[in-house]
Structure formats: C-alpha cells, structure tokens
Write a protein that holds these residues in place. Structure first.
Motif, PDB file in Angstrom:
ATOM      1  N   LYS A   1       0.838  -1.201   0.000  1.00  0.00           N
ATOM      2  CA  LYS A   1       0.000   0.000   0.000  1.00  0.00           C
ATOM      3  C   LYS A   1       0.876   1.256   0.000  1.00  0.00           C
ATOM      4  O   LYS A   1       0.715   2.146   0.835  1.00  0.00           O
ATOM      5  CB  LYS A   1      -0.926   0.007   1.222  1.00  0.00           C
ATOM      6  CG  LYS A   1      -1.800  -1.238   1.378  1.00  0.00           C
ATOM      7  CD  LYS A   1      -2.758  -1.411   0.216  1.00  0.00           C
ATOM      8  CE  LYS A   1      -3.595  -2.677   0.396  1.00  0.00           C
ATOM      9  NZ  LYS A   1      -4.405  -2.989  -0.796  1.00  0.00           N
ATOM     10  N   CYS A   2       1.808   1.341  -0.923  1.00  0.00           N
ATOM     11  CA  CYS A   2       2.637   2.544  -1.029  1.00  0.00           C
ATOM     12  C   CYS A   2       1.718   3.736  -1.277  1.00  0.00           C
ATOM     13  O   CYS A   2       0.790   3.661  -2.089  1.00  0.00           O
ATOM     14  CB  CYS A   2       3.649   2.398  -2.156  1.00  0.00           C
ATOM     15  SG  CYS A   2       4.814   1.039  -1.891  1.00  0.00           S
ATOM     16  N   SER A   3       1.980   4.828  -0.584  1.00  0.00           N
ATOM     17  CA  SER A   3       1.021   5.933  -0.534  1.00  0.00           C
ATOM     18  C   SER A   3       0.837   6.654  -1.865  1.00  0.00           C
ATOM     19  O   SER A   3      -0.152   7.361  -2.050  1.00  0.00           O
ATOM     20  CB  SER A   3       1.452   6.939   0.538  1.00  0.00           C
ATOM     21  OG  SER A   3       2.735   7.455   0.247  1.00  0.00           O
TER      22      SER A   3
ATOM     23  N   LYS B   1       6.927   8.257   4.733  1.00  0.00           N
ATOM     24  CA  LYS B   1       5.715   8.874   4.186  1.00  0.00           C
ATOM     25  C   LYS B   1       5.186   8.091   2.986  1.00  0.00           C
ATOM     26  O   LYS B   1       3.977   8.066   2.732  1.00  0.00           O
ATOM     27  CB  LYS B   1       6.000  10.316   3.773  1.00  0.00           C
ATOM     28  CG  LYS B   1       6.177  11.277   4.938  1.00  0.00           C
ATOM     29  CD  LYS B   1       6.346  12.706   4.431  1.00  0.00           C
ATOM     30  CE  LYS B   1       6.440  13.691   5.592  1.00  0.00           C
ATOM     31  NZ  LYS B   1       6.534  15.093   5.137  1.00  0.00           N
ATOM     32  N   MET B   2       6.110   7.491   2.242  1.00  0.00           N
ATOM     33  CA  MET B   2       5.710   6.695   1.079  1.00  0.00           C
ATOM     34  C   MET B   2       5.129   5.336   1.467  1.00  0.00           C
ATOM     35  O   MET B   2       4.610   4.611   0.621  1.00  0.00           O
ATOM     36  CB  MET B   2       6.923   6.470   0.170  1.00  0.00           C
ATOM     37  CG  MET B   2       7.411   7.694  -0.579  1.00  0.00           C
ATOM     38  SD  MET B   2       8.893   7.287  -1.558  1.00  0.00           S
ATOM     39  CE  MET B   2       9.028   8.741  -2.590  1.00  0.00           C
ATOM     40  N   HIS B   3       5.277   4.963   2.736  1.00  0.00           N
ATOM     41  CA  HIS B   3       4.865   3.644   3.237  1.00  0.00           C
ATOM     42  C   HIS B   3       5.666   2.525   2.586  1.00  0.00           C
ATOM     43  O   HIS B   3       5.129   1.435   2.344  1.00  0.00           O
ATOM     44  CB  HIS B   3       3.365   3.405   3.026  1.00  0.00           C
ATOM     45  CG  HIS B   3       2.499   4.343   3.810  1.00  0.00           C
ATOM     46  ND1 HIS B   3       1.123   4.301   3.783  1.00  0.00           N
ATOM     47  CD2 HIS B   3       2.801   5.368   4.663  1.00  0.00           C
ATOM     48  CE1 HIS B   3       0.622   5.245   4.560  1.00  0.00           C
ATOM     49  NE2 HIS B   3       1.637   5.911   5.100  1.00  0.00           N
ATOM     50  N   ARG B   4       6.933   2.809   2.299  1.00  0.00           N
ATOM     51  CA  ARG B   4       7.826   1.759   1.801  1.00  0.00           C
ATOM     52  C   ARG B   4       8.188   0.831   2.957  1.00  0.00           C
ATOM     53  O   ARG B   4       8.167   1.237   4.119  1.00  0.00           O
ATOM     54  CB  ARG B   4       9.090   2.373   1.183  1.00  0.00           C
ATOM     55  CG  ARG B   4       8.819   3.303   0.023  1.00  0.00           C
ATOM     56  CD  ARG B   4       8.259   2.576  -1.177  1.00  0.00           C
ATOM     57  NE  ARG B   4       9.299   1.841  -1.888  1.00  0.00           N
ATOM     58  CZ  ARG B   4       9.064   0.939  -2.842  1.00  0.00           C
ATOM     59  NH1 ARG B   4       7.830   0.623  -3.152  1.00  0.00           N
ATOM     60  NH2 ARG B   4      10.060   0.344  -3.449  1.00  0.00           N
ATOM     61  N   ARG B   5       8.546  -0.388   2.649  1.00  0.00           N
ATOM     62  CA  ARG B   5       8.731  -1.410   3.690  1.00  0.00           C
ATOM     63  C   ARG B   5      10.199  -1.650   4.041  1.00  0.00           C
ATOM     64  O   ARG B   5      10.608  -2.766   4.340  1.00  0.00           O
ATOM     65  CB  ARG B   5       8.071  -2.718   3.248  1.00  0.00           C
ATOM     66  CG  ARG B   5       6.573  -2.572   3.017  1.00  0.00           C
ATOM     67  CD  ARG B   5       5.901  -3.906   2.858  1.00  0.00           C
ATOM     68  NE  ARG B   5       4.454  -3.756   2.704  1.00  0.00           N
ATOM     69  CZ  ARG B   5       3.582  -4.740   2.868  1.00  0.00           C
ATOM     70  NH1 ARG B   5       4.010  -5.955   3.189  1.00  0.00           N
ATOM     71  NH2 ARG B   5       2.285  -4.531   2.707  1.00  0.00           N
TER      72      ARG B   5
ATOM     73  N   LYS C   1      -3.113   7.951  -1.047  1.00  0.00           N
ATOM     74  CA  LYS C   1      -2.949   8.763   0.155  1.00  0.00           C
ATOM     75  C   LYS C   1      -2.141  10.029  -0.119  1.00  0.00           C
ATOM     76  O   LYS C   1      -2.428  11.094   0.414  1.00  0.00           O
ATOM     77  CB  LYS C   1      -2.275   7.935   1.257  1.00  0.00           C
ATOM     78  CG  LYS C   1      -3.181   6.866   1.851  1.00  0.00           C
ATOM     79  CD  LYS C   1      -2.520   6.175   3.021  1.00  0.00           C
ATOM     80  CE  LYS C   1      -3.469   5.138   3.636  1.00  0.00           C
ATOM     81  NZ  LYS C   1      -2.859   4.439   4.787  1.00  0.00           N
ATOM     82  N   SER C   2      -1.136   9.899  -0.981  1.00  0.00           N
ATOM     83  CA  SER C   2      -0.281  11.069  -1.234  1.00  0.00           C
ATOM     84  C   SER C   2      -1.028  12.180  -1.972  1.00  0.00           C
ATOM     85  O   SER C   2      -0.661  13.352  -1.877  1.00  0.00           O
ATOM     86  CB  SER C   2       0.958  10.657  -2.024  1.00  0.00           C
ATOM     87  OG  SER C   2       0.599  10.221  -3.322  1.00  0.00           O
ATOM     88  N   SER C   3      -2.070  11.819  -2.710  1.00  0.00           N
ATOM     89  CA  SER C   3      -2.804  12.838  -3.479  1.00  0.00           C
ATOM     90  C   SER C   3      -3.544  13.811  -2.563  1.00  0.00           C
ATOM     91  O   SER C   3      -3.908  14.917  -2.982  1.00  0.00           O
ATOM     92  CB  SER C   3      -3.792  12.178  -4.442  1.00  0.00           C
ATOM     93  OG  SER C   3      -4.799  11.479  -3.723  1.00  0.00           O
ATOM     94  N   ALA C   4      -3.757  13.405  -1.309  1.00  0.00           N
ATOM     95  CA  ALA C   4      -4.444  14.273  -0.348  1.00  0.00           C
ATOM     96  C   ALA C   4      -3.465  15.107   0.480  1.00  0.00           C
ATOM     97  O   ALA C   4      -3.879  15.962   1.260  1.00  0.00           O
ATOM     98  CB  ALA C   4      -5.311  13.432   0.575  1.00  0.00           C
ATOM     99  N   MET C   5      -2.161  14.860   0.298  1.00  0.00           N
ATOM    100  CA  MET C   5      -1.166  15.622   1.064  1.00  0.00           C
ATOM    101  C   MET C   5      -1.082  17.052   0.550  1.00  0.00           C
ATOM    102  O   MET C   5      -1.212  17.303  -0.649  1.00  0.00           O
ATOM    103  CB  MET C   5       0.205  14.933   0.966  1.00  0.00           C
ATOM    104  CG  MET C   5       0.247  13.567   1.621  1.00  0.00           C
ATOM    105  SD  MET C   5       1.871  12.778   1.420  1.00  0.00           S
ATOM    106  CE  MET C   5       1.609  11.225   2.274  1.00  0.00           C
TER     107      MET C   5
END
Length: 440
Positions: free
Chosen positions: A152-154, A270-274, A339-343
């Motif tokens: 689920k990368c942001s 922030k990117m939700h990288r693992r 998710k990043s589109s709402a930042m």
C-alpha cells in the motif's frame, strides 16, 4: 474471406508487453492479418498505462495517430488506464471499446458484441490470473510470473488497477520457459507487478505454498540453454539467500533493478515503503561483494509531497556513495485515490524539474563510470534485430551493458542476429554505448 488488419501498441511496463503479445495471439491468422501500428489497420488495440499523468495524456495522442491512418477503424483501449477510469477513456474521440485488466483477455468476445455498452472494467480478484508471455516481436521474451500487489505505497495506484498479489504455478512457468527456449528465444525476462512476492494465491490458494527463492531454484534446473533476467524486485524481498544463489546460477544473469524511490528515511516512511535506506545499502553491498560486475539499476521519485531541500540532499548524497549503475528518475505525479494525493505539502514543478535534472546528471556519471570499468573485459552479447543502422550490430551483455559492434566483412548481420556471442569490450563512445569486437 478478406482478413481484417489488426495493429497493437503497448504503453508502460514489461508486464504490459507480455500481455499485449498474449492478447495479439488471440487474433487468429486465419481471420486477421497482423500489421504495424504505423500502418493502415481495421482494428487498433492500445494497451494503456496509468503510472503517471503523462501516460494518460499520451494515450490521447496515440488514439489520434490511429485515427489519422484510418478514421473508420475500431479503436480498443485496454489495460490500466482503462481499468482506472473507463468512462473518461471512453469519452476520448475515436475510442470505440474500453476493456479493463480482466476483460482485455476476452477481447475477441467484446469485438463480436453489439455495441450497447462502450466500456467494461470489473474489480480484479485474487482468483483471476491470466498467463502471459511475449514472443516473436523482440529479441528477448517477457514472461509474466505474478500479478497484482498487496503493498500500500502511498503514491501508487497499481494495486487498485491490478488487484491482490497472485502467482502463476511453478509448473506452468517452467513449461513456458522450456517452450520459449525451444522456440529459439535466447533470453527471458521474468516480470510481474511485485515478483519478489511470488508464491501468494497460486490458483486461488490463500496460504503461501512457494516463495520467490523456491521459484528461481526450480528455474535454474532447466536443461535448455538460455539466459534468464529479473525485472524490478523490491529490496526487502530480495533476500540474501536469493542473491547468493543468483551469483552462482547457470541461467540467471548478473542484473538487478531494485527500486529505492528516496534516499531519505523520512520520505520512505511517508511513502509507506517497507524498508529503510540502510537495508537498501546492505543489498547493494551484498551484490557487489558476490558479483562485482553486476548491473544494479534503481528507481527514484523526486518532488514527493513534503520533500524538502534537506530530504533531497539526503537522497543525492546517499546515491552518490552507492555503488549502483544507473537511475530511472520519476517526477512525482499525484494519482487519484492514493494517500499522497491528499497531502498538502506539494513541491513546485520548477523545483521538481531541477531535482530531476540533477539526478539525471548523476545517473549519467554513474553509468559511464560503470561502463569504463568493463573496458577490456570479455562479455557475452545477445545481438538484436538491426532495423535501423546498417553500420553496427547492437545488443546487451549479460550485465545489461548496451553494446555496438561495427559490421564488416567478418561479421554480417544475418550471422549474428538473435545469437549469443563472446566479445571484447574496447571503449565507450560519446553516447555511452560500449564498442566491442568479436573474440572468435
């Protein structure tokens, strides 16, 4: 009976190329004549991409190009952008049918339907899997081993378009590899959305039956001759046991593409990288220790929301020290419903472009440095079809260096096309292409 002319165009990734080739084979030679997309055709099929906004804009240009060749043609838009926004794609002037990532494999059925509806795009479940490989249109073949992604990368829209992670069976993968090698293919690229996650949901099974490590061990036991290349693999899924095995493999070549995306742990979070950048660094060091001449490529996103000048400098200095061979740089592009589109902390286009340029310069330096280290080494090149320049033969070494070799009385085009040849690398030209001469 007069055959209908059909042409195909592929946008985006290697996985799309594998799937386009599979879809093209559904158009029987008994009823259809396959032609170049640059030619007049009765049906144009465009396999779309939706990784960036530019890819969506490019689709409109390609549709116009097809209409200019035949304004009466049936134009079918398929793939990821068709899955993301079928209504919008269907509104593009010239597009007749829009098929999502499941429907595209049933394209013949939709072409034969009455056009009551214009677009079809269902949600992809983990039970849906379509085997795919390319053959005939390129020197190498792309073989799909996995589809979908559970990450689920942001910033990433692909899980929404491709569904959950699911895998081809090892049995079918081995069968397809043997088939391709026996058809004269010299190199196969294993591709998917997240190939390191291989083993999930094989034919609808919910438990993990196999791992990526199990797969590469099984592949390496194949007796047929040929090269196997990996496409992009996540750093956290590239286990040390895999690197050690690949370093001794008889089929797998020393080439890795490992996406990093950012050299700042803050941005990776922030990117939700693992993973964190230290893990990435460990993987590169492990590869370099076991395979000093391995090609290591990476992906970087610049201008991610909230990426400050300090974050960018972290990335730049981290990459500068890292022993990688090249960078593929993306400018951040907001995708809908991520998710990043709402930042709110957006980076200006001007700063994004500047950061992109700085990293492209760094990438060029790294690639030339990597190439110069290969001078006066012996490599094996897979030579490609020569459709353009009749002065040189072109191809790639096992460690993914672009090679050109002058044509002369001793090496004709027809002798070398689609063959593996030992060469000596002698120098690098101004365009960063290595020049080689035949050893035998």
């Amino acid at each position: 009976m007069l055959k209908k002319k059909v042409a195909f165009y592929t946008m985006g990734c290697k996985l799309n190329y594998a799937e386009t080739s599979t879809i093209a084979r559904k158009f029987s030679n008994l009823y259809y004549q396959h032609v170049s997309f640059k030619s007049y055709a009765d049906i144009y099929v465009i396999n779309s991409c939706s990784v960036t906004k530019n890819a969506e804009m490019e689709l409109k240009h390609i549709v116009r190009s097809a209409m200019n060749k035949n304004s009466e043609a049936i134009i079918v838009a398929i793939g990821c952008y068709a899955q993301l926004n079928p209504k919008e794609v269907s509104s593009i002037i010239g597009v007749d049918i829009v098929l999502g990532n499941e429907e595209k494999f049933k394209i013949i059925d939709y072409l034969n339907r009455d056009k009551e509806n214009k677009y079809y795009a269902n949600f992809l479940s983990k039970r849906t899997y379509y085997s795919s490989f390319s053959i005939g249109d390129r020197t190498r073949s792309f073989l799909k081993i996995q589809d979908g992604c559970d990450y689920k990368c942001s910033y990433c829209i692909i899980p929404m378009l491709r569904g959950e992670s699911r895998s081809e069976s090892i049995e079918n993968i081995l069968k397809n590899i043997r088939f391709l090698f026996n058809q004269g293919v010299k190199e196969i690229v294993l591709t998917g959305v997240n190939i390191g996650d291989y083993g999930k949901n094989i034919y609808g099974e919910n438990r993990r039956l196999y791992t990526f490590f199990d797969l590469i061990q099984a592949i390496d036991q194949i007796q047929e001759k040929g090269r196997i290349r990996l496409s992009s693999i996540e750093p956290n899924l590239l286990k040390n046991e895999c690197i050690e095995f690949l370093s001794k493999s008889k089929h797998f070549v020393p080439h890795f593409h490992i996406p990093l995306q950012s050299g700042s742990n803050d941005i990776l979070g922030k990117m939700h990288r693992r993973y964190i950048r230290e893990l990435y660094q460990e993987k590169v060091k492990k590869i370099r220790c076991l395979m000093p001449d391995a090609y290591i490529g990476s992906d970087i996103i610049v201008g991610y929301p909230g990426e400050t000048h300090k974050h960018f400098l972290e990335t730049y200095h981290f990459l500068k020290k890292l022993e990688i061979s090249s960078l593929h740089i993306f400018t951040y592009s907001a995708r809908p419903n991520t998710k990043s589109s709402a930042m709110q902390e957006n980076v200006s286009k001007k700063i994004q472009w500047k950061r992109n340029k700085i990293l492209r310069i760094l990438s060029n330096k790294k690639y030339r440095f990597f190439c110069k280290k290969q001078i006066f080494t012996k490599k094996t090149v897979l030579f490609e079809k020569n459709n353009h320049n009749k002065k040189y033969l072109y191809g790639y070494t096992e460690n993914y260096i672009r090679i050109k070799m002058p044509l002369n009385l001793y090496n004709s085009y027809t002798t070398y096309e689609n063959t593996l040849q030992d060469v000596l690398i002698t120098k690098v030209d101004k365009d960063g292409i290595m020049i080689a001469e035949p050893i035998n």
